[in-house]
Design a protein around this motif. Sequence first.
Motif, short mmCIF file in Angstrom:
data_model
loop_
_atom_site.label_atom_id
_atom_site.label_comp_id
_atom_site.label_asym_id
_atom_site.label_seq_id
_atom_site.Cartn_x
_atom_site.Cartn_y
_atom_site.Cartn_z
N ASP A 377 26.94 26.12 28.15
CA ASP A 377 26.64 25.50 29.44
C ASP A 377 27.09 24.05 29.36
O ASP A 377 26.66 23.32 28.45
CB ASP A 377 25.14 25.59 29.73
CG ASP A 377 24.80 25.03 31.11
OD1 ASP A 377 24.82 23.79 31.25
OD2 ASP A 377 24.51 25.82 32.02
N PRO A 378 27.93 23.60 30.28
CA PRO A 378 28.46 22.24 30.17
C PRO A 378 27.38 21.17 30.20
O PRO A 378 27.51 20.14 29.52
CB PRO A 378 29.41 22.12 31.36
CG PRO A 378 29.03 23.23 32.29
CD PRO A 378 28.50 24.32 31.44
N TYR A 379 26.32 21.38 30.95
CA TYR A 379 25.27 20.36 31.02
C TYR A 379 24.41 20.36 29.77
O TYR A 379 23.93 19.31 29.33
CB TYR A 379 24.42 20.55 32.28
CG TYR A 379 25.16 20.16 33.55
CD1 TYR A 379 26.33 19.42 33.51
CD2 TYR A 379 24.68 20.53 34.79
CE1 TYR A 379 27.00 19.05 34.66
CE2 TYR A 379 25.35 20.18 35.97
CZ TYR A 379 26.52 19.43 35.88
OH TYR A 379 27.19 19.08 37.02
N LEU A 380 24.20 21.53 29.16
CA LEU A 380 23.49 21.57 27.89
C LEU A 380 24.32 20.90 26.80
O LEU A 380 23.78 20.18 25.95
CB LEU A 380 23.18 23.03 27.51
CG LEU A 380 22.32 23.24 26.26
CD1 LEU A 380 20.98 22.54 26.39
CD2 LEU A 380 22.12 24.73 26.00
N GLU A 381 25.63 21.10 26.85
CA GLU A 381 26.51 20.42 25.89
C GLU A 381 26.43 18.90 26.05
O GLU A 381 26.45 18.16 25.07
CB GLU A 381 27.95 20.90 26.07
CG GLU A 381 28.17 22.34 25.61
CD GLU A 381 29.58 22.84 25.88
OE1 GLU A 381 30.41 22.02 26.33
OE2 GLU A 381 29.83 24.03 25.65
N LEU A 382 26.32 18.43 27.30
CA LEU A 382 26.17 16.99 27.52
C LEU A 382 24.87 16.47 26.91
O LEU A 382 24.82 15.34 26.40
CB LEU A 382 26.21 16.67 29.01
CG LEU A 382 27.54 16.82 29.75
CD1 LEU A 382 27.40 16.34 31.19
CD2 LEU A 382 28.66 16.08 29.04
N ASP A 383 23.81 17.27 26.97
CA ASP A 383 22.54 16.86 26.36
C ASP A 383 22.67 16.75 24.84
O ASP A 383 22.14 15.81 24.22
CB ASP A 383 21.43 17.85 26.71
CG ASP A 383 20.94 17.70 28.13
OD1 ASP A 383 21.09 16.61 28.71
OD2 ASP A 383 20.41 18.68 28.68
N VAL A 384 23.35 17.71 24.22
CA VAL A 384 23.56 17.66 22.78
C VAL A 384 24.38 16.42 22.41
O VAL A 384 24.06 15.70 21.45
CB VAL A 384 24.27 18.95 22.29
CG1 VAL A 384 24.63 18.84 20.81
CG2 VAL A 384 23.37 20.17 22.53
N GLN A 385 25.42 16.14 23.19
CA GLN A 385 26.24 14.96 22.94
C GLN A 385 25.44 13.67 23.13
O GLN A 385 25.60 12.71 22.37
CB GLN A 385 27.46 14.98 23.86
CG GLN A 385 28.45 16.09 23.56
CD GLN A 385 29.44 16.32 24.69
OE1 GLN A 385 29.52 15.52 25.64
NE2 GLN A 385 30.20 17.41 24.61
N ALA A 386 24.57 13.67 24.15
CA ALA A 386 23.75 12.47 24.41
C ALA A 386 22.82 12.19 23.24
O ALA A 386 22.61 11.03 22.86
CB ALA A 386 22.96 12.65 25.70
N THR A 387 22.26 13.25 22.65
CA THR A 387 21.41 13.06 21.48
C THR A 387 22.20 12.47 20.33
O THR A 387 21.72 11.57 19.62
CB THR A 387 20.79 14.41 21.05
OG1 THR A 387 19.85 14.84 22.05
CG2 THR A 387 20.05 14.29 19.72
N SER A 388 23.43 12.93 20.13
CA SER A 388 24.26 12.40 19.04
C SER A 388 24.58 10.93 19.25
O SER A 388 24.47 10.12 18.32
CB SER A 388 25.56 13.21 18.94
OG SER A 388 25.28 14.55 18.59
N VAL A 389 24.96 10.57 20.47
CA VAL A 389 25.26 9.16 20.77
C VAL A 389 24.01 8.31 20.57
O VAL A 389 24.07 7.22 19.99
CB VAL A 389 25.81 9.01 22.20
CG1 VAL A 389 25.92 7.53 22.58
CG2 VAL A 389 27.16 9.70 22.34
N TYR A 390 22.87 8.81 21.06
CA TYR A 390 21.61 8.07 20.93
C TYR A 390 21.28 7.82 19.46
O TYR A 390 20.92 6.71 19.07
CB TYR A 390 20.50 8.85 21.61
CG TYR A 390 19.17 8.13 21.69
CD1 TYR A 390 18.93 7.19 22.69
CD2 TYR A 390 18.16 8.38 20.76
CE1 TYR A 390 17.72 6.52 22.77
CE2 TYR A 390 16.94 7.72 20.83
CZ TYR A 390 16.72 6.80 21.83
OH TYR A 390 15.51 6.13 21.90
N ALA A 391 21.40 8.87 18.63
CA ALA A 391 21.06 8.73 17.21
C ALA A 391 21.99 7.78 16.49
O ALA A 391 21.59 7.11 15.53
CB ALA A 391 21.09 10.11 16.55
#
Length: 418
Positions: A377-391
Amino acid sequence: MRTVGLIVEYNPFHNGHHYHLQQSLKITESDAVVAVMSGHFLQRGEPALLNKWTRTEMALRGGCDVVIELPVAYSTQAAEWFGYGAVALLEATGVVDALCFGSEAGEIGPLRRVAGLLAHEPAAFSALMADCLRTGASYPAAYSEAVRLYMEAAGDAEAASFPLAQPNNTLGLHYLLALERLGSAIEPFSLKREKAGYSQTTITDAQIASATAIRKLTLEAASPEGTAPYVPHSTLELLMRDHAIGRGRSSWVQYTSQLFHKLVGESAATLGSYHEMTEGLEHRLKKILPSLDTLAFEPLLDKLKTKRYTRTKLQRALLSVLLGHSKELLSPERLRGGIQYIRILGYSPRGQELLKRMRKTAKLPILNSAARSQQADPYLELDVQATSVYALGWPDASPRDLFRDYYEKPITIQGRIP
């Protein structure tokens, strides 16, 4: 079990939030609370002070029963899509009976009348909006003025004079518009915001302060202990816990290097492809970069800001660059299609009962982690990416921190701990 829905950021959870939660249960005569909460990046285009799992624990210990993540595709949007995404998730659970939001006015009648007339944006309103934007006003100011003029023409003087420009009133209107557009049976309520304004940085009450003021205290002091009068004890414990491991003070400062890497390394054409990059803002950025005295976030904002470009608008645009959010992926057509899953961040014992009901009533798949998704799901993938950027904003981030969405189970607690 009657259930009230709340739309929150809890950045961090404080005494005002606790009051809102308790009063929401009371005025809606509800037994349980489902909160839709933004993840790592927020509606005003900022990183959250604390990660989404810590804030979930704050929410549960403060009285929420189920915490659902609002995907970053919606959590970082202006009021219209932020409200639409959050309300759509509450509707999709099939268990939420009421929605209660805070507002500066505390009145819902005028807002409901406006929402009833504007839910499907009549041509006359669109024309007024275009006229107001042509004056050079920012989008929020133009929207407020267009609503005033439209309601005045409709003969509703009370709605025309309603203080729509105030941020919580604006959000409230967009929650009501979303309910109308979704044909939802969820009953809306509003509570008057008391004692501290939405972005008030000064503290004028012994126990209530805005989240903005509390974040300022946390970021400027050596320890979060100074927040003690304004937050529940459980929140203070979690602030202290994350502070001790270097994870409780996230702000734009931690992401400035990542941001400038993209601003300098990408062409104006590429920058222009990002969401919220409108009206040639990418060219203005490229022109301003060489004139900066220091590579810091605040000086960049100060140089970029104009009457048309509000601070919030600019923060959202820069956040889109940082996160790589394209105009195509976050187009109105894609956003209107809605979220295709319900991501559970945490639950209480009562919330576990609600989840059992939701598995029968929910209109969307329920996910406990990104790893449980049956399809990309493209929006779920954006959430995973957002967590990586945040960390990556943490000094000692590990690979597990970057991909925590795949590993972390929902946060659970044994009971409410005020």
